[in-house]
Design a protein around this motif. Sequence first.
Motif, PDB file in Angstrom:
ATOM      1  N   ASP A  32      12.655 -19.316  32.168  1.00  9.66           N
ATOM      2  CA  ASP A  32      13.042 -18.738  33.438  1.00  9.66           C
ATOM      3  C   ASP A  32      14.152 -17.657  33.120  1.00  9.66           C
ATOM      4  O   ASP A  32      13.557 -16.294  33.085  1.00  9.66           O
ATOM      5  CB  ASP A  32      13.975 -19.830  34.134  1.00  9.66           C
ATOM      6  CG  ASP A  32      14.649 -19.148  35.428  1.00  9.66           C
ATOM      7  OD1 ASP A  32      14.171 -18.391  35.953  1.00  9.66           O
ATOM      8  OD2 ASP A  32      15.470 -20.258  36.003  1.00  9.66           O
ATOM      9  N   ARG A  33      15.427 -17.800  32.754  1.00  7.55           N
ATOM     10  CA  ARG A  33      16.071 -16.770  32.343  1.00  7.55           C
ATOM     11  C   ARG A  33      15.814 -16.167  31.007  1.00  7.55           C
ATOM     12  O   ARG A  33      16.206 -15.454  30.637  1.00  7.55           O
ATOM     13  CB  ARG A  33      17.677 -17.531  32.325  1.00  7.55           C
ATOM     14  CG  ARG A  33      18.344 -17.855  33.648  1.00  7.55           C
ATOM     15  CD  ARG A  33      18.863 -16.532  34.190  1.00  7.55           C
ATOM     16  NE  ARG A  33      19.504 -15.680  33.338  1.00  7.55           N
ATOM     17  CZ  ARG A  33      20.029 -14.448  33.813  1.00  7.55           C
ATOM     18  NH1 ARG A  33      19.971 -14.183  34.757  1.00  7.55           N
ATOM     19  NH2 ARG A  33      20.914 -13.826  33.032  1.00  7.55           N
ATOM     20  N   GLU A  34      15.211 -17.268  30.056  1.00  5.08           N
ATOM     21  CA  GLU A  34      14.671 -16.756  28.816  1.00  5.08           C
ATOM     22  C   GLU A  34      13.883 -15.231  29.046  1.00  5.08           C
ATOM     23  O   GLU A  34      13.995 -14.467  28.148  1.00  5.08           O
ATOM     24  CB  GLU A  34      13.943 -17.706  28.295  1.00  5.08           C
ATOM     25  CG  GLU A  34      14.507 -19.123  27.814  1.00  5.08           C
ATOM     26  CD  GLU A  34      14.758 -20.020  29.212  1.00  5.08           C
ATOM     27  OE1 GLU A  34      15.165 -21.240  28.823  1.00  5.08           O
ATOM     28  OE2 GLU A  34      14.236 -19.538  30.024  1.00  5.08           O
ATOM     29  N   ILE A  35      13.262 -15.073  30.065  1.00  2.00           N
ATOM     30  CA  ILE A  35      12.313 -13.978  30.188  1.00  2.00           C
ATOM     31  C   ILE A  35      13.166 -12.835  30.487  1.00  2.00           C
ATOM     32  O   ILE A  35      13.225 -11.645  29.700  1.00  2.00           O
ATOM     33  CB  ILE A  35      11.542 -13.846  31.203  1.00  2.00           C
ATOM     34  CG1 ILE A  35      10.353 -15.255  31.200  1.00  2.00           C
ATOM     35  CG2 ILE A  35      10.728 -12.841  31.739  1.00  2.00           C
ATOM     36  CD1 ILE A  35       9.496 -15.693  32.315  1.00  2.00           C
ATOM     37  N   VAL A  36      14.569 -13.043  31.290  1.00  2.00           N
ATOM     38  CA  VAL A  36      15.520 -11.954  31.606  1.00  2.00           C
ATOM     39  C   VAL A  36      16.044 -11.446  30.106  1.00  2.00           C
ATOM     40  O   VAL A  36      16.131 -10.391  29.862  1.00  2.00           O
ATOM     41  CB  VAL A  36      16.553 -12.272  32.687  1.00  2.00           C
ATOM     42  CG1 VAL A  36      17.381 -11.134  32.705  1.00  2.00           C
ATOM     43  CG2 VAL A  36      16.042 -12.521  33.756  1.00  2.00           C
ATOM     44  N   GLU A  37      16.384 -12.496  29.420  1.00  2.00           N
ATOM     45  CA  GLU A  37      16.845 -12.225  28.216  1.00  2.00           C
ATOM     46  C   GLU A  37      16.205 -11.508  27.319  1.00  2.00           C
ATOM     47  O   GLU A  37      16.627 -10.496  26.320  1.00  2.00           O
ATOM     48  CB  GLU A  37      17.589 -13.459  27.581  1.00  2.00           C
ATOM     49  CG  GLU A  37      18.746 -14.462  28.133  1.00  2.00           C
ATOM     50  CD  GLU A  37      18.693 -15.773  27.813  1.00  2.00           C
ATOM     51  OE1 GLU A  37      17.738 -16.226  26.789  1.00  2.00           O
ATOM     52  OE2 GLU A  37      19.615 -16.531  28.461  1.00  2.00           O
ATOM     53  N   GLU A  47      21.218  -7.580  31.387  1.00  5.88           N
ATOM     54  CA  GLU A  47      20.406  -8.520  31.897  1.00  5.88           C
ATOM     55  C   GLU A  47      20.694  -8.501  33.566  1.00  5.88           C
ATOM     56  O   GLU A  47      19.870  -8.781  34.472  1.00  5.88           O
ATOM     57  CB  GLU A  47      20.912  -9.910  31.649  1.00  5.88           C
ATOM     58  CG  GLU A  47      20.690 -10.195  30.139  1.00  5.88           C
ATOM     59  CD  GLU A  47      21.039 -11.577  29.558  1.00  5.88           C
ATOM     60  OE1 GLU A  47      21.305 -12.409  30.469  1.00  5.88           O
ATOM     61  OE2 GLU A  47      21.065 -11.797  28.590  1.00  5.88           O
ATOM     62  N   ARG A  48      22.050  -7.891  34.021  1.00  4.84           N
ATOM     63  CA  ARG A  48      22.208  -7.832  35.448  1.00  4.84           C
ATOM     64  C   ARG A  48      21.520  -6.768  36.025  1.00  4.84           C
ATOM     65  O   ARG A  48      20.952  -7.173  37.100  1.00  4.84           O
ATOM     66  CB  ARG A  48      23.713  -7.390  35.527  1.00  4.84           C
ATOM     67  CG  ARG A  48      24.147  -7.254  36.899  1.00  4.84           C
ATOM     68  CD  ARG A  48      24.219  -8.497  37.825  1.00  4.84           C
ATOM     69  NE  ARG A  48      24.693  -8.152  39.155  1.00  4.84           N
ATOM     70  CZ  ARG A  48      26.060  -8.316  39.478  1.00  4.84           C
ATOM     71  NH1 ARG A  48      26.788  -8.683  38.644  1.00  4.84           N
ATOM     72  NH2 ARG A  48      26.157  -8.258  40.637  1.00  4.84           N
ATOM     73  N   TYR A  49      21.210  -5.653  35.423  1.00  6.73           N
ATOM     74  CA  TYR A  49      20.197  -4.673  35.925  1.00  6.73           C
ATOM     75  C   TYR A  49      18.878  -4.889  36.188  1.00  6.73           C
ATOM     76  O   TYR A  49      18.390  -4.923  37.238  1.00  6.73           O
ATOM     77  CB  TYR A  49      20.315  -3.249  34.998  1.00  6.73           C
ATOM     78  CG  TYR A  49      19.546  -2.403  35.658  1.00  6.73           C
ATOM     79  CD1 TYR A  49      19.708  -1.421  36.566  1.00  6.73           C
ATOM     80  CD2 TYR A  49      18.144  -2.059  34.992  1.00  6.73           C
ATOM     81  CE1 TYR A  49      19.057  -0.528  37.069  1.00  6.73           C
ATOM     82  CE2 TYR A  49      17.371  -1.073  35.466  1.00  6.73           C
ATOM     83  CZ  TYR A  49      17.728  -0.091  36.481  1.00  6.73           C
ATOM     84  OH  TYR A  49      17.096   0.731  36.938  1.00  6.73           O
ATOM     85  N   ILE A  50      18.431  -5.903  35.040  1.00  6.06           N
ATOM     86  CA  ILE A  50      17.131  -6.442  35.014  1.00  6.06           C
ATOM     87  C   ILE A  50      16.988  -7.288  36.207  1.00  6.06           C
ATOM     88  O   ILE A  50      15.904  -7.483  36.997  1.00  6.06           O
ATOM     89  CB  ILE A  50      16.399  -7.049  33.754  1.00  6.06           C
ATOM     90  CG1 ILE A  50      16.572  -6.044  32.787  1.00  6.06           C
ATOM     91  CG2 ILE A  50      15.468  -7.732  33.958  1.00  6.06           C
ATOM     92  CD1 ILE A  50      16.475  -6.558  31.509  1.00  6.06           C
ATOM     93  N   GLN A  51      17.997  -8.125  36.274  1.00  7.37           N
ATOM     94  CA  GLN A  51      17.986  -9.424  37.507  1.00  7.37           C
ATOM     95  C   GLN A  51      17.974  -8.706  38.614  1.00  7.37           C
ATOM     96  O   GLN A  51      17.236  -9.016  39.943  1.00  7.37           O
ATOM     97  CB  GLN A  51      19.132 -10.195  37.242  1.00  7.37           C
ATOM     98  CG  GLN A  51      18.988 -11.469  38.067  1.00  7.37           C
ATOM     99  CD  GLN A  51      18.013 -12.527  37.676  1.00  7.37           C
ATOM    100  OE1 GLN A  51      17.694 -12.466  36.383  1.00  7.37           O
ATOM    101  NE2 GLN A  51      17.698 -13.292  38.768  1.00  7.37           N
ATOM    102  N   ASP A  52      18.432  -7.427  38.972  1.00  5.76           N
ATOM    103  CA  ASP A  52      18.656  -6.662  40.186  1.00  5.76           C
ATOM    104  C   ASP A  52      17.316  -6.321  40.492  1.00  5.76           C
ATOM    105  O   ASP A  52      17.143  -6.341  41.936  1.00  5.76           O
ATOM    106  CB  ASP A  52      19.890  -5.500  40.106  1.00  5.76           C
ATOM    107  CG  ASP A  52      21.134  -6.103  40.191  1.00  5.76           C
ATOM    108  OD1 ASP A  52      21.410  -7.230  40.820  1.00  5.76           O
ATOM    109  OD2 ASP A  52      22.229  -5.191  40.024  1.00  5.76           O
ATOM    110  N   ILE A  53      16.808  -5.710  39.780  1.00  8.07           N
ATOM    111  CA  ILE A  53      15.401  -5.101  40.099  1.00  8.07           C
ATOM    112  C   ILE A  53      14.192  -6.278  40.476  1.00  8.07           C
ATOM    113  O   ILE A  53      13.663  -5.932  41.178  1.00  8.07           O
ATOM    114  CB  ILE A  53      14.783  -4.627  38.535  1.00  8.07           C
ATOM    115  CG1 ILE A  53      15.410  -3.096  38.210  1.00  8.07           C
ATOM    116  CG2 ILE A  53      13.303  -4.255  38.789  1.00  8.07           C
ATOM    117  CD1 ILE A  53      14.923  -2.583  37.007  1.00  8.07           C
TER     118      ILE A  53
END
Length: 208
Positions: A32-37, A47-53
Motif C-alpha cells: 500500500d504505502r510501500e508503493i508510494v515510498e 511522498e506527499r506530492y506523489i500521494q496528491d497525484i
Amino acid sequence: MNKVITISREFGSGGREIGKRLADELGFTYYDREIVEELAVATGLSERYIQDISEKGIYPHSFQFGKTFSTFGVLQSNQTEVFVKQQEIVKKIAEKGDCVIVGRGANVILKDYKSMNIFVYADMKSKVNRCKIKATNCEEIQEKELEKKIRQVDKNRKNYHSLISNLEWGKKENYDLCINTSNIEIKDVILSLADYIREYFRRTEVEK
C-alpha cells in the motif's frame, strides 16, 4: 503465474483493513504505502506530492480522461514520471510473488496478469462511523465535514481511475468481487473471504 489481489475502495469503507487482513490470512505480501515510498525513491519526488497525484486528482484540466499510459504527452514531466514509474513498480511487485495491492490503479495496470480485482464499498453512515473511529481528532470533525471529505476523495479516485482506464470505477461488472462493509466487523468476515479467494484461484488454475 503469481496470485495477485487488487483492492479498489471507497474512502472509509475499510478496504485497506480488508487488504491487510487478507494478506495476513493468505500468507501474501501486502503493498500500500510501500508503493508510494518506492515511487518517491525512484523519482526523487516527495511522498506527499506523489500521494496528491494519485489520490487528489492533480493533473492538467486539458487532459482527456479514459486514455492509456501511452498517452502521457500532455502531462507535466513530473506527473508523467510518476505514472510511468508506478506502472513499472506495480508490475514488478506482481512478478515477485503472491500479493495484495491496495489502490494505485493496480486492477488496471495488471489487467494482463489475471489478478483478482476486489471493490470495497459501504453506505455513507458506515463510512462516516469508520472514519470517526480511525481519526485521531474525531472530536473536532463534524459529520457533515466527514461526508464532504468522503465524497471528495471518492470523486478524486473515480477521476484518477478514468485517467488510466475506460472502465468505470466502482461498477460491479468491472470487478471479480464487490464487498459491502456496511454494518459489519471486517475481522469477522476475513476467514470467509479468504476461503472464497482460495476457491477463486483454484478454479482459475483449473480453467487454464
